[in-house]
Scaffold this motif. Structure first.
Motif: not given
Length: 281
Positions: A135-139, A229-231, A276-279
């Motif tokens: 889930a962390a890698l692909l969504g 392409d990871h966000p 979690q998102q960094f930005t």
């Protein structure tokens, strides 16, 4: 539909599963053994209110897809899975139909892969189970409706963002393999109505799929590299291997990277940060 027996089976099964058994933190404020209702809902991809109503004998009749999701979330064995279907007024999965339930032993395998993204795919491309790293890698796969939680449907009809980046040649090869795999599945599961409906929808709605279907391609699956392409982590090149589960005709897809590479370091970071998102958006 026997609502009373269905509710009791769900409550008992929920009480037998420990959070660590399904990759969830145990926490320190648990007043009862087993999983909380919201945790079952999270694992099954349904609402908490839906689980509450089923356990209180007032829920609607669950669909076969929801029953399969609940059976996976609660790690039911074959006997309890069949009872779940029967109490809900549905026919249990039958021989000759594509297996949509993942064996508890395979789910435990996913739980052990704490540092590698891994997911389980059915014979017709349904995403049946995944670990937190996937889930962390692909969504988050729970964002796909149950009816569209299928990599082939998403490949030809999906409109959302896809993190796997393909060159035109890779996209062509992936499409050919997908059509070939569905043709092979149709030959093995001639009575599977869900498979037939999936093929009919793809043929009627995707000209690209229809063209390839009429070409009758034959393409075996090969282990390969995948570009993601990871966000947050950017462009990652990972090795993608497929482990077959022969008796259920399912596949465990595992992403990895050679030690010491930038991709391996990215996976190490992903294991810590999760989804979690960094930005900020």
């Amino acid at each position: 539909m026997d609502r009373t027996e269905l509710a009791e089976l769900l409550r008992q099964a929920r009480g037998r599963i420990q959070p660590r058994d399904v990759g969830l933190p145990a926490g320190s404020r648990r007043q009862v053994p087993g999983l909380r209702r919201e945790e079952v809902a999270q694992l099954a991809g349904v609402s908490v209110d839906y689980v509450v109503r089923l356990e209180q004998c007032r829920g609607p009749r669950p669909s076969a897809a929801v029953l399969a999701a609940l059976a996976r979330a609660l790690r039911l064995n074959d006997e309890d899975r069949d009872l779940l279907f029967q109490f809900a007024g549905s026919t249990p999965p039958q021989a000759g139909r594509i297996a949509m339930l993942v064996r508890p032993s395979v789910l435990r395998l996913l739980d052990r892969m704490v540092d590698l993204p891994a997911l389980v795919i059915s014979a017709k491309g349904d995403v049946l189970a995944w670990n937190p790293m996937a889930a962390a890698l692909l969504g988050d796969f729970t964002e796909w409706p149950h009816a569209h939680r299928n990599i082939i449907w998403q490949q030809f009809l999906g409109t959302g963002p896809h993190r796997v980046a393909l060159t035109p040649a890779e996209a062509r090869a992936a499409a050919v393999f997908s059509v070939s795999s569905l043709r092979s599945a149709r030959a093995r599961y001639t009575d599977d109505l869900d498979l037939l409906r999936l093929i009919d929808e793809l043929r009627s709605r995707s000209p690209r799929f229809e063209q390839l279907w009429n070409e009758r391609p034959s393409e075996p699956w090969r282990s390969t590299t995948k570009s993601v392409d990871h966000p947050e982590l950017g462009h990652l090149i990972l090795e993608c291997d497929t482990l077959l589960v022969p008796d259920s005709d399912q596949a465990v897809i595992v992403y990895s990277a050679a030690p010491g590479t930038a991709a391996a370091s990215a996976l190490d970071l992903l294991r810590i940060t999760g989804t979690q998102q960094f930005t900020k958006n």
